[in-house]
Design a protein around this motif. Structure first.
Motif, mmCIF file in Angstrom:
data_model
loop_
_atom_site.group_PDB
_atom_site.id
_atom_site.type_symbol
_atom_site.label_atom_id
_atom_site.label_comp_id
_atom_site.label_asym_id
_atom_site.label_seq_id
_atom_site.Cartn_x
_atom_site.Cartn_y
_atom_site.Cartn_z
ATOM 1 N N ALA A 2 43.956 46.236 37.358
ATOM 2 C CA ALA A 2 44.269 44.947 37.391
ATOM 3 C C ALA A 2 44.274 43.880 38.229
ATOM 4 O O ALA A 2 43.753 44.298 39.464
ATOM 5 C CB ALA A 2 46.084 44.822 37.416
ATOM 6 N N CYS A 3 43.608 42.837 37.724
ATOM 7 C CA CYS A 3 43.216 41.673 38.706
ATOM 8 C C CYS A 3 44.223 41.182 39.638
ATOM 9 O O CYS A 3 45.173 40.886 39.196
ATOM 10 C CB CYS A 3 42.532 40.734 37.882
ATOM 11 S SG CYS A 3 41.771 39.158 39.043
ATOM 12 N N GLN A 21 42.868 38.289 21.637
ATOM 13 C CA GLN A 21 43.375 39.834 21.604
ATOM 14 C C GLN A 21 42.185 40.540 21.077
ATOM 15 O O GLN A 21 42.759 41.619 20.849
ATOM 16 C CB GLN A 21 44.733 39.713 20.987
ATOM 17 C CG GLN A 21 45.655 39.029 21.805
ATOM 18 C CD GLN A 21 46.027 39.851 23.175
ATOM 19 O OE1 GLN A 21 46.654 40.852 23.025
ATOM 20 N NE2 GLN A 21 45.562 39.213 24.365
ATOM 21 N N ARG A 26 39.946 41.968 25.027
ATOM 22 C CA ARG A 26 41.498 42.366 24.997
ATOM 23 C C ARG A 26 41.983 42.705 26.458
ATOM 24 O O ARG A 26 41.741 43.496 27.230
ATOM 25 C CB ARG A 26 41.682 43.485 24.125
ATOM 26 C CG ARG A 26 43.342 43.566 23.918
ATOM 27 C CD ARG A 26 43.800 44.551 22.975
ATOM 28 N NE ARG A 26 45.025 44.896 22.852
ATOM 29 C CZ ARG A 26 46.020 44.124 22.172
ATOM 30 N NH1 ARG A 26 45.765 43.236 21.643
ATOM 31 N NH2 ARG A 26 47.149 44.788 22.390
ATOM 32 N N HIS A 27 42.828 41.598 26.679
ATOM 33 C CA HIS A 27 43.637 41.674 28.145
ATOM 34 C C HIS A 27 42.904 41.572 29.451
ATOM 35 O O HIS A 27 43.120 42.015 30.619
ATOM 36 C CB HIS A 27 44.451 43.241 28.382
ATOM 37 C CG HIS A 27 45.616 43.138 27.261
ATOM 38 N ND1 HIS A 27 46.167 44.492 26.835
ATOM 39 C CD2 HIS A 27 46.206 42.049 26.533
ATOM 40 C CE1 HIS A 27 47.266 44.165 25.978
ATOM 41 N NE2 HIS A 27 47.074 42.855 25.789
ATOM 42 N N LYS A 28 41.569 41.109 29.214
ATOM 43 C CA LYS A 28 40.627 41.027 30.210
ATOM 44 C C LYS A 28 41.152 39.571 31.080
ATOM 45 O O LYS A 28 41.492 38.670 30.589
ATOM 46 C CB LYS A 28 39.143 40.835 29.801
ATOM 47 C CG LYS A 28 38.732 42.224 29.488
ATOM 48 C CD LYS A 28 38.658 43.275 30.318
ATOM 49 C CE LYS A 28 37.927 44.349 29.981
ATOM 50 N NZ LYS A 28 37.519 45.427 30.759
ATOM 51 N N CYS A 29 40.500 39.486 32.192
ATOM 52 C CA CYS A 29 41.250 38.247 32.998
ATOM 53 C C CYS A 29 40.262 37.109 32.641
ATOM 54 O O CYS A 29 38.970 37.152 32.958
ATOM 55 C CB CYS A 29 40.743 38.647 34.635
ATOM 56 S SG CYS A 29 41.357 37.289 35.734
ATOM 57 N N GLU A 58 38.314 42.796 35.406
ATOM 58 C CA GLU A 58 39.553 43.500 35.417
ATOM 59 C C GLU A 58 40.235 42.945 34.340
ATOM 60 O O GLU A 58 40.254 41.935 33.840
ATOM 61 C CB GLU A 58 40.037 43.251 36.853
ATOM 62 C CG GLU A 58 39.039 43.938 37.864
ATOM 63 C CD GLU A 58 39.525 43.396 39.450
ATOM 64 O OE1 GLU A 58 40.396 42.756 39.402
ATOM 65 O OE2 GLU A 58 39.066 43.904 40.280
ATOM 66 N N GLU A 59 41.396 43.751 34.277
ATOM 67 C CA GLU A 59 42.305 43.466 33.304
ATOM 68 C C GLU A 59 43.481 42.543 33.896
ATOM 69 O O GLU A 59 43.778 42.217 35.019
ATOM 70 C CB GLU A 59 43.175 44.566 32.572
ATOM 71 C CG GLU A 59 42.311 45.487 31.758
ATOM 72 C CD GLU A 59 43.048 46.638 31.094
ATOM 73 O OE1 GLU A 59 44.253 46.758 31.534
ATOM 74 O OE2 GLU A 59 42.348 47.297 30.487
ATOM 75 N N SER A 60 44.173 41.437 33.175
ATOM 76 C CA SER A 60 44.797 40.663 33.540
ATOM 77 C C SER A 60 46.197 40.308 32.434
ATOM 78 O O SER A 60 45.508 40.010 31.378
ATOM 79 C CB SER A 60 44.520 39.632 34.385
ATOM 80 O OG SER A 60 45.418 38.632 34.547
ATOM 81 N N GLN A 61 47.303 40.443 32.869
ATOM 82 C CA GLN A 61 48.422 39.797 31.780
ATOM 83 C C GLN A 61 49.372 38.966 32.757
ATOM 84 O O GLN A 61 50.331 38.719 32.357
ATOM 85 C CB GLN A 61 49.289 41.114 31.428
ATOM 86 C CG GLN A 61 48.524 42.281 30.596
ATOM 87 C CD GLN A 61 48.343 41.345 29.219
ATOM 88 O OE1 GLN A 61 49.392 41.064 28.575
ATOM 89 N NE2 GLN A 61 47.162 41.461 28.826
ATOM 90 N N ARG A 66 47.009 34.878 30.603
ATOM 91 C CA ARG A 66 47.549 35.878 29.950
ATOM 92 C C ARG A 66 47.432 35.808 28.334
ATOM 93 O O ARG A 66 47.332 34.700 27.904
ATOM 94 C CB ARG A 66 49.153 36.228 29.753
ATOM 95 C CG ARG A 66 49.893 37.160 28.995
ATOM 96 C CD ARG A 66 51.130 37.305 29.136
ATOM 97 N NE ARG A 66 51.876 38.033 28.157
ATOM 98 C CZ ARG A 66 52.009 39.430 28.168
ATOM 99 N NH1 ARG A 66 51.487 40.033 29.251
ATOM 100 N NH2 ARG A 66 52.426 40.244 27.209
#
Length: 86
Positions: A2-3, A21, A26-29, A58-61, A66
């Motif tokens: 996670a970022c 999405q 998908r879900h990338k920063c 990195e992923e980011s939500q 988001r």
């Protein structure tokens, strides 16, 4: 992973980008994508493998980034980097 980077400035820029999405994005920063695109734009980089760029994010939500499209974020960053290079 996670970022956890401080993206206070870029989060404000990417908050109005389209939702993305799909696929590798998908879900990338989106803020990281913007910042990488901006650097590439400043350099006027011409041989970019966008799939590798997106895959390496990195992923980011988190917050305003988001679900924002990292494709659109990278493109906007690249554009703004080119403009600022002049």
């Amino acid at each position: 992973m996670a970022c956890n980077k401080n993206h206070d400035n870029t989060d404000n820029i990417v908050k109005d980008l389209p939702i993305g999405q799909e696929g590798v994005g998908r879900h990338k920063c989106a803020s990281c994508a913007y910042e990488i695109g901006y650097q590439h734009g400043l350099q006027k980089a011409e041989n970019i493998n966008l799939a590798d760029v997106l895959d390496g994010l990195e992923e980011s939500q988190k917050g305003d980034r988001r679900h924002r499209s990292p494709h659109a974020a990278y493109s906007l960053g690249y554009y703004n980097g080119v403009v600022d290079s002049y």
